[in-house]
Write a protein that holds these residues in place. Structure first.
Motif, PDB file in Angstrom:
ATOM      1  N   ASN A  65       0.802  -1.239   0.000  1.00  0.00           N
ATOM      2  CA  ASN A  65       0.000   0.000   0.000  1.00  0.00           C
ATOM      3  C   ASN A  65       0.824   1.272   0.000  1.00  0.00           C
ATOM      4  O   ASN A  65       0.331   2.322   0.394  1.00  0.00           O
ATOM      5  N   GLN A  66       2.077   1.198  -0.387  1.00  0.00           N
ATOM      6  CA  GLN A  66       2.950   2.384  -0.373  1.00  0.00           C
ATOM      7  C   GLN A  66       3.295   2.787  -1.803  1.00  0.00           C
ATOM      8  O   GLN A  66       3.084   2.018  -2.737  1.00  0.00           O
ATOM      9  N   THR A  67       3.809   4.010  -1.958  1.00  0.00           N
ATOM     10  CA  THR A  67       4.165   4.481  -3.305  1.00  0.00           C
ATOM     11  C   THR A  67       5.560   5.083  -3.296  1.00  0.00           C
ATOM     12  O   THR A  67       6.020   5.595  -2.278  1.00  0.00           O
ATOM     13  N   ILE A  68       6.223   5.027  -4.439  1.00  0.00           N
ATOM     14  CA  ILE A  68       7.482   5.753  -4.610  1.00  0.00           C
ATOM     15  C   ILE A  68       7.091   7.195  -4.939  1.00  0.00           C
ATOM     16  O   ILE A  68       6.202   7.442  -5.737  1.00  0.00           O
ATOM     17  N   SER A  69       7.726   8.161  -4.263  1.00  0.00           N
ATOM     18  CA  SER A  69       7.387   9.563  -4.498  1.00  0.00           C
ATOM     19  C   SER A  69       7.725   9.950  -5.929  1.00  0.00           C
ATOM     20  O   SER A  69       8.688   9.451  -6.515  1.00  0.00           O
ATOM     21  N   GLN A  70       6.919  10.866  -6.492  1.00  0.00           N
ATOM     22  CA  GLN A  70       7.174  11.297  -7.871  1.00  0.00           C
ATOM     23  C   GLN A  70       8.505  12.075  -7.926  1.00  0.00           C
ATOM     24  O   GLN A  70       8.897  12.685  -6.927  1.00  0.00           O
ATOM     25  N   ILE A  94      12.775   9.505   7.259  1.00  0.00           N
ATOM     26  CA  ILE A  94      11.691   8.657   7.764  1.00  0.00           C
ATOM     27  C   ILE A  94      10.897   8.150   6.571  1.00  0.00           C
ATOM     28  O   ILE A  94      10.354   8.943   5.798  1.00  0.00           O
ATOM     29  N   GLY A  95      10.815   6.830   6.439  1.00  0.00           N
ATOM     30  CA  GLY A  95      10.089   6.224   5.320  1.00  0.00           C
ATOM     31  C   GLY A  95      11.031   5.849   4.194  1.00  0.00           C
ATOM     32  O   GLY A  95      11.048   6.486   3.147  1.00  0.00           O
ATOM     33  N   THR A  96      11.843   4.806   4.407  1.00  0.00           N
ATOM     34  CA  THR A  96      12.792   4.352   3.375  1.00  0.00           C
ATOM     35  C   THR A  96      12.052   3.987   2.097  1.00  0.00           C
ATOM     36  O   THR A  96      12.539   4.262   0.991  1.00  0.00           O
ATOM     37  N   GLY A  97      10.868   3.359   2.247  1.00  0.00           N
ATOM     38  CA  GLY A  97      10.097   2.928   1.078  1.00  0.00           C
ATOM     39  C   GLY A  97      10.959   2.056   0.180  1.00  0.00           C
ATOM     40  O   GLY A  97      11.613   1.121   0.631  1.00  0.00           O
ATOM     41  N   CYS A  98      10.995   2.389  -1.111  1.00  0.00           N
ATOM     42  CA  CYS A  98      11.793   1.577  -2.043  1.00  0.00           C
ATOM     43  C   CYS A  98      13.254   1.988  -2.039  1.00  0.00           C
ATOM     44  O   CYS A  98      14.090   1.300  -2.625  1.00  0.00           O
ATOM     45  N   GLY A  99      13.584   3.114  -1.424  1.00  0.00           N
ATOM     46  CA  GLY A  99      14.991   3.499  -1.298  1.00  0.00           C
ATOM     47  C   GLY A  99      15.470   4.532  -2.318  1.00  0.00           C
ATOM     48  O   GLY A  99      16.636   4.931  -2.290  1.00  0.00           O
ATOM     49  N   ILE A 115      14.814   5.203   8.389  1.00  0.00           N
ATOM     50  CA  ILE A 115      13.903   4.391   9.219  1.00  0.00           C
ATOM     51  C   ILE A 115      12.681   3.984   8.403  1.00  0.00           C
ATOM     52  O   ILE A 115      12.122   4.809   7.673  1.00  0.00           O
ATOM     53  N   GLU A 116      12.275   2.722   8.539  1.00  0.00           N
ATOM     54  CA  GLU A 116      11.069   2.237   7.855  1.00  0.00           C
ATOM     55  C   GLU A 116      10.326   1.300   8.795  1.00  0.00           C
ATOM     56  O   GLU A 116      10.937   0.530   9.528  1.00  0.00           O
ATOM     57  N   ARG A 117       8.975   1.344   8.759  1.00  0.00           N
ATOM     58  CA  ARG A 117       8.169   0.512   9.653  1.00  0.00           C
ATOM     59  C   ARG A 117       7.676  -0.777   8.988  1.00  0.00           C
ATOM     60  O   ARG A 117       6.997  -1.581   9.617  1.00  0.00           O
ATOM     61  N   SER A 142      11.845   0.526  12.474  1.00  0.00           N
ATOM     62  CA  SER A 142      11.275   1.118  13.679  1.00  0.00           C
ATOM     63  C   SER A 142      10.143   2.064  13.297  1.00  0.00           C
ATOM     64  O   SER A 142       9.880   2.306  12.117  1.00  0.00           O
ATOM     65  N   ASP A 143       9.490   2.605  14.304  1.00  0.00           N
ATOM     66  CA  ASP A 143       8.472   3.643  14.095  1.00  0.00           C
ATOM     67  C   ASP A 143       9.180   5.000  14.089  1.00  0.00           C
ATOM     68  O   ASP A 143       9.792   5.389  15.087  1.00  0.00           O
ATOM     69  N   GLY A 144       9.082   5.687  12.990  1.00  0.00           N
ATOM     70  CA  GLY A 144       9.767   6.971  12.809  1.00  0.00           C
ATOM     71  C   GLY A 144       9.388   8.044  13.807  1.00  0.00           C
ATOM     72  O   GLY A 144      10.108   9.038  13.955  1.00  0.00           O
ATOM     73  N   HIS A 145       8.247   7.863  14.512  1.00  0.00           N
ATOM     74  CA  HIS A 145       7.887   8.837  15.552  1.00  0.00           C
ATOM     75  C   HIS A 145       9.004   9.000  16.576  1.00  0.00           C
ATOM     76  O   HIS A 145       9.133  10.037  17.214  1.00  0.00           O
ATOM     77  N   ALA A 159      11.017  13.596   5.923  1.00  0.00           N
ATOM     78  CA  ALA A 159       9.990  12.573   6.110  1.00  0.00           C
ATOM     79  C   ALA A 159       9.205  12.414   4.828  1.00  0.00           C
ATOM     80  O   ALA A 159       8.764  13.410   4.241  1.00  0.00           O
ATOM     81  N   SER A 160       8.997  11.157   4.383  1.00  0.00           N
ATOM     82  CA  SER A 160       8.190  10.998   3.169  1.00  0.00           C
ATOM     83  C   SER A 160       6.851  10.343   3.455  1.00  0.00           C
ATOM     84  O   SER A 160       6.257   9.706   2.600  1.00  0.00           O
ATOM     85  N   ALA A 161       6.348  10.521   4.675  1.00  0.00           N
ATOM     86  CA  ALA A 161       4.984  10.170   5.032  1.00  0.00           C
ATOM     87  C   ALA A 161       4.468  11.333   5.887  1.00  0.00           C
ATOM     88  O   ALA A 161       5.264  12.020   6.531  1.00  0.00           O
ATOM     89  N   PHE A 215       1.688   8.950   7.885  1.00  0.00           N
ATOM     90  CA  PHE A 215       2.770   8.595   8.824  1.00  0.00           C
ATOM     91  C   PHE A 215       2.087   7.750   9.897  1.00  0.00           C
ATOM     92  O   PHE A 215       1.305   8.269  10.701  1.00  0.00           O
ATOM     93  N   LEU A 216       2.332   6.443   9.913  1.00  0.00           N
ATOM     94  CA  LEU A 216       1.596   5.549  10.793  1.00  0.00           C
ATOM     95  C   LEU A 216       2.388   5.218  12.049  1.00  0.00           C
ATOM     96  O   LEU A 216       3.608   5.400  12.090  1.00  0.00           O
ATOM     97  N   SER A 217       1.671   4.718  13.063  1.00  0.00           N
ATOM     98  CA  SER A 217       2.340   4.351  14.312  1.00  0.00           C
ATOM     99  C   SER A 217       2.655   2.870  14.348  1.00  0.00           C
ATOM    100  O   SER A 217       1.961   2.062  13.742  1.00  0.00           O
TER     101      SER A 217
HETATM  102  N1  SAH Z   1      10.764   7.971  -0.254  1.00  0.00           N
HETATM  103  C1  SAH Z   1      10.022   6.745  -0.371  1.00  0.00           C
HETATM  104  C2  SAH Z   1       8.579   7.003   0.011  1.00  0.00           C
HETATM  105  C3  SAH Z   1       7.814   5.791   0.295  1.00  0.00           C
HETATM  106  S1  SAH Z   1       6.171   6.110   0.849  1.00  0.00           S
HETATM  107  C4  SAH Z   1      10.106   6.233  -1.781  1.00  0.00           C
HETATM  108  O1  SAH Z   1      10.264   7.056  -2.695  1.00  0.00           O
HETATM  109  O2  SAH Z   1       9.970   5.034  -1.990  1.00  0.00           O
HETATM  110  C5  SAH Z   1       6.411   6.454   2.550  1.00  0.00           C
HETATM  111  C6  SAH Z   1       7.040   5.387   3.402  1.00  0.00           C
HETATM  112  O3  SAH Z   1       6.953   5.826   4.757  1.00  0.00           O
HETATM  113  C7  SAH Z   1       6.356   4.026   3.335  1.00  0.00           C
HETATM  114  O4  SAH Z   1       7.299   3.052   3.012  1.00  0.00           O
HETATM  115  C8  SAH Z   1       5.802   3.830   4.754  1.00  0.00           C
HETATM  116  O5  SAH Z   1       5.818   2.484   5.190  1.00  0.00           O
HETATM  117  C9  SAH Z   1       6.755   4.689   5.576  1.00  0.00           C
HETATM  118  N2  SAH Z   1       6.250   5.121   6.879  1.00  0.00           N
HETATM  119  C10 SAH Z   1       5.007   5.584   7.201  1.00  0.00           C
HETATM  120  N3  SAH Z   1       4.940   5.868   8.510  1.00  0.00           N
HETATM  121  C11 SAH Z   1       6.156   5.574   9.032  1.00  0.00           C
HETATM  122  C12 SAH Z   1       6.714   5.616  10.359  1.00  0.00           C
HETATM  123  N4  SAH Z   1       5.997   6.015  11.414  1.00  0.00           N
HETATM  124  N5  SAH Z   1       7.995   5.233  10.516  1.00  0.00           N
HETATM  125  C13 SAH Z   1       8.744   4.792   9.472  1.00  0.00           C
HETATM  126  N6  SAH Z   1       8.274   4.724   8.213  1.00  0.00           N
HETATM  127  C14 SAH Z   1       6.992   5.100   8.002  1.00  0.00           C
END
Ligand code: SAH
Length: 220
Positions: A65-70, A94-99, A115-117, A142-145, A159-161, A215-217
């Motif tokens: 359910n995640q997306t790579i940022s444009q 915060i939010g490694t996603g696809c990297g 950090i990625e959850r 971990s949780d990025g919070h 942060a990308s969430a 940005f989820l917990s």
């Molecule tokens: N920059 C990434 C964006 C991915 S989308 C890319 O281009 O691929 C955002 C990411 O944030 C998702 O992978 C999601 O799982 C992560 N995310 C959301 N809440 C988070 C949290 N509390 N801690 C760590 N990662 C979180």
């Protein structure tokens, strides 16, 4: 830092040059960021079925359910983070996603702490970044919070969430003079914010309207 691309199928340079032209028309001026985005293969961060669309200016699914940022958002956030300094030491993402955003940052700053959850997403990202021989990156599931107190303070935080409000631990882990770039707000009404820590507090700039995943917990 020059990327080693041996063994990684590159799409045509022309496709990537078109993406860079579009980014400069959209207002991205930092030449170093544009060059790095021209030379970093974006398609290797996605499933093969989508890789032909990797250089379009759109967010694409990366699973869970995640997306790579444009590309525009990656470029814009990176430009805001670097500001006029042009160089940063330690950066927390915060939010490694696809990297992909991690790959761009790692070529511009001394060290990226990401950090990625969602563990499988981070594992996959780690292997792509390893393929690119980008080694100045530390990973935390971990949780990025909570930020990453062991390595604080950070010169930059990206942060990308989008949380509803800026997590207080992230504010605390920003160095004086440091900059945080973060989308804030509920879905449908988010704005990109840049927070600069001063000796006496925090300066907050509200920038453009954006669309990010929440940005989820907790961890998954
Ligand atoms: N920059 C990434 C964006 C991915 S989308 C890319 O281009 O691929 C955002 C990411 O944030 C998702 O992978 C999601 O799982 C992560 N995310 C959301 N809440 C988070 C949290 N509390 N801690 C760590 N990662 C979180």
């Amino acid at each position: 830092m020059k990327l080693t691309l041996q063994g990684i199928g590159m799409t045509s340079l022309r496709t990537r040059e078109r993406m860079i032209k579009r980014l400069s028309v959209q207002g991205i001026h930092n030449k170093k960021i544009l060059e790095i985005m021209r030379d970093t293969p974006r398609h290797i961060f996605m499933d093969e079925a989508l890789s032909s669309r990797a250089y379009e200016d759109t967010a694409l699914p990366i699973g869970y359910n995640q997306t790579i940022s444009q590309p525009y958002i990656v470029a814009k956030m990176t430009e805001l983070l670097l500001g006029s300094s042009g160089h940063l030491g330690k950066v927390l993402e915060i939010g490694t996603g696809c990297g992909y955003q991690t790959a761009i940052l790692a070529q511009l700053v001394d060290h990226v702490y990401t950090i990625e959850r969602i563990l499988p997403l981070q594992r996959k990202a780690q292997s792509y970044l390893w393929d690119l021989k980008l080694k100045n990156i530390s990973y935390l599931y971990s949780d990025g919070h909570l930020g990453w107190p062991d390595y604080a303070p950070f010169d930059g935080i990206l942060a990308s969430a989008a949380p509803a409000e800026i997590p207080p631990q992230l504010l605390q882990q920003l160095a004086i003079g440091g900059v945080m770039v973060i989308p804030i707000g509920m879905s449908g009404q988010q704005t990109l914010q840049r927070v600069t820590r001063t000796a006496s507090g925090y300066d907050i700039e509200e920038l453009e309207a954006v669309t990010f995943v929440p940005f989820l917990s907790g961890k998954e």
